[in-house]
Design an enzyme around this catalytic site. Structure first.
Site, PDB file in Angstrom:
ATOM      1  N   ASP A 298       0.403   3.362   4.200  1.00 27.59           N
ATOM      2  CA  ASP A 298      -0.674   4.075   3.529  1.00 27.59           C
ATOM      3  C   ASP A 298      -1.695   4.613   4.513  1.00 27.59           C
ATOM      4  OD1 ASP A 298      -1.495   1.507   4.214  1.00 27.59           O
ATOM      5  OD2 ASP A 298      -2.152   0.940   2.205  1.00 27.59           O
TER       6      ASP A 298
ATOM      7  N   PHE B 123     -14.163   2.920   3.889  1.00 23.92           N
ATOM      8  CA  PHE B 123     -13.171   2.124   3.195  1.00 23.92           C
ATOM      9  C   PHE B 123     -12.689   2.883   1.964  1.00 23.92           C
ATOM     10  CE2 PHE B 123     -11.343  -1.180   0.582  1.00 23.92           C
ATOM     11  CZ  PHE B 123     -10.603  -1.885   1.525  1.00 23.92           C
ATOM     12  N   VAL B 124     -11.397   3.149   1.916  1.00 27.05           N
ATOM     13  CA  VAL B 124     -10.863   3.960   0.819  1.00 27.05           C
ATOM     14  C   VAL B 124      -9.922   3.152  -0.062  1.00 27.05           C
ATOM     15  CG1 VAL B 124     -11.111   6.190   1.980  1.00 27.05           C
ATOM     16  CG2 VAL B 124      -9.032   4.846   2.346  1.00 27.05           C
TER      17      VAL B 124
ATOM     18  N   ASP C 178      -5.192   2.270  10.637  1.00 24.52           N
ATOM     19  CA  ASP C 178      -6.569   1.871  10.955  1.00 24.52           C
ATOM     20  C   ASP C 178      -6.598   1.477  12.433  1.00 24.52           C
ATOM     21  OD1 ASP C 178      -9.249   1.189  10.607  1.00 24.52           O
ATOM     22  OD2 ASP C 178      -8.824  -0.772   9.768  1.00 24.52           O
TER      23      ASP C 178
ATOM     24  N   ARG D  76      -5.149   0.254  -6.893  1.00 21.01           N
ATOM     25  CA  ARG D  76      -3.969   0.874  -6.283  1.00 21.01           C
ATOM     26  C   ARG D  76      -3.394   2.000  -7.143  1.00 21.01           C
ATOM     27  NH1 ARG D  76      -2.260  -2.391  -1.970  1.00 21.01           N
ATOM     28  NH2 ARG D  76      -2.484  -4.622  -2.255  1.00 21.01           N
TER      29      ARG D  76
ATOM     30  N   LYS E 137      -7.398   6.996   9.973  1.00 23.64           N
ATOM     31  CA  LYS E 137      -8.852   6.874  10.123  1.00 23.64           C
ATOM     32  C   LYS E 137      -9.257   7.257  11.524  1.00 23.64           C
ATOM     33  CE  LYS E 137     -10.403   3.320   7.086  1.00 23.64           C
ATOM     34  NZ  LYS E 137     -11.019   1.987   6.941  1.00 23.64           N
TER      35      LYS E 137
ATOM     36  N   GLY F 202       0.771  -1.243   0.000  1.00 26.52           N
ATOM     37  CA  GLY F 202       0.000   0.000   0.000  1.00 26.52           C
ATOM     38  C   GLY F 202       0.797   1.285   0.000  1.00 26.52           C
TER      39      GLY F 202
HETATM   40  P1  5GP Z   1      -4.304  -1.850  10.904  1.00 26.82           P
HETATM   41  O1  5GP Z   1      -3.260  -2.884  11.212  1.00 26.82           O
HETATM   42  O2  5GP Z   1      -3.921  -0.449  11.283  1.00 26.82           O
HETATM   43  O3  5GP Z   1      -5.657  -2.240  11.427  1.00 26.82           O
HETATM   44  O4  5GP Z   1      -4.534  -1.929   9.356  1.00 26.82           O
HETATM   45  C1  5GP Z   1      -3.681  -1.362   8.495  1.00 26.82           C
HETATM   46  C2  5GP Z   1      -3.844  -1.975   7.139  1.00 26.82           C
HETATM   47  O5  5GP Z   1      -5.219  -2.327   6.837  1.00 26.82           O
HETATM   48  C3  5GP Z   1      -3.433  -0.960   6.108  1.00 26.82           C
HETATM   49  O6  5GP Z   1      -2.055  -1.038   5.856  1.00 26.82           O
HETATM   50  C4  5GP Z   1      -4.289  -1.376   4.929  1.00 26.82           C
HETATM   51  O7  5GP Z   1      -3.622  -2.382   4.215  1.00 26.82           O
HETATM   52  C5  5GP Z   1      -5.540  -1.959   5.534  1.00 26.82           C
HETATM   53  N1  5GP Z   1      -6.634  -0.972   5.558  1.00 26.82           N
HETATM   54  C6  5GP Z   1      -7.192  -0.378   6.637  1.00 26.82           C
HETATM   55  N2  5GP Z   1      -8.166   0.470   6.281  1.00 26.82           N
HETATM   56  C7  5GP Z   1      -8.231   0.441   4.935  1.00 26.82           C
HETATM   57  C8  5GP Z   1      -9.043   1.126   3.951  1.00 26.82           C
HETATM   58  O8  5GP Z   1      -9.915   1.956   4.223  1.00 26.82           O
HETATM   59  N3  5GP Z   1      -8.797   0.805   2.654  1.00 26.82           N
HETATM   60  C9  5GP Z   1      -7.851  -0.080   2.271  1.00 26.82           C
HETATM   61  N4  5GP Z   1      -7.699  -0.300   0.972  1.00 26.82           N
HETATM   62  N5  5GP Z   1      -7.055  -0.740   3.163  1.00 26.82           N
HETATM   63  C10 5GP Z   1      -7.263  -0.478   4.473  1.00 26.82           C
HETATM   64 MG    MG Z   2      -1.296  -2.089   3.977  1.00 27.74          MG
END
Ligand code: 5GP
Ligand code: MG
Length: 167
Positions: free
Chosen positions: A92, A144-145, A95, A157, A123, A38
């Site tokens: 990227d 969700f983006v 979350d 992407r 987010k 990402g």
């Molecule tokens: P975390 O470990 O912070 O929960 O998740 C991070 C990963 O989840 C990001 O690197 C990404 O790959 C994915 N992710 C989280 N939210 C989104 C979103 O809104 N869109 C997309 N495409 N990927 C997301």
């Molecule tokens: Mg990622």
């Protein structure tokens, strides 16, 4: 698909982020580590704005949200030694924070002098794993983006903007 952040907005913000990041590492051994896949657009566009010596590294993190919920596997086989180097970790989107929290810990274990974190997107209201984020491009609502590196089923992407995927 609804455009949330335009190409122009991304580029203007990257100019600002580069101006913020560069002085932090003046004269220091810096490795910028992008989280695959990402962060590739963010990485490529940010490093070209940093007029300073640096190395680029890549690391992969994949989560299996199936049987063992939240299990995360780190593949650092592409990453050169970070011992004795300051690391700026790029992703990227922040979350829940699980991925970055684990990666920061991993890089410290590998002997990095310091580990800072930059994300293009954060987010709102989603973080449950504590992780200190030093540089944030944009705060976004909980949607969700896709685009600018972010995928849905490994597609979208390549879009030069960030969009909300609506059904
Ligand atoms: P975390 O470990 O912070 O929960 O998740 C991070 C990963 O989840 C990001 O690197 C990404 O790959 C994915 N992710 C989280 N939210 C989104 C979103 O809104 N869109 C997309 N495409 N990927 C997301
Ligand atoms: Mg990622």
């Amino acid at each position: 698909m609804r455009v949330l952040i335009t190409t122009e907005q991304i580029h203007a913000r990257l100019d600002e982020m580069a101006r913020q990041i560069a002085p932090e590492y003046h004269g220091q051994p810096l490795t910028i580590v992008g989280v695959l896949t990402g962060s590739v657009m963010f990485l490529a566009d940010l490093v070209r704005r940093l007029d300073m010596p640096l190395r680029i590294g890549l690391i992969q993190a994949s989560s299996y949200r199936g049987a063992v919920s939240g299990e995360l596997r780190i593949d650092a086989s592409l990453l050169a030694d970070v011992r004795g180097r300051h690391v700026l970790l790029l992703d990227d989107i922040l979350d829940t924070g699980q991925t970055l929290a684990r990666l920061v810990q991993h890089l410290h274990e590998q002997g990095a002098l310091s580990v800072k974190v930059a994300v293009l997107l954060r987010k709102q209201g989603r973080q449950v794993h504590p992780v200190n984020v030093d540089f944030v491009g944009f705060e976004i609502p909980d949607a969700f983006v896709v685009g600018y590196g972010l995928d849905y089923n490994d597609e979208h992407r390549q879009l030069p903007y960030v969009a909300v995927l609506s059904s």
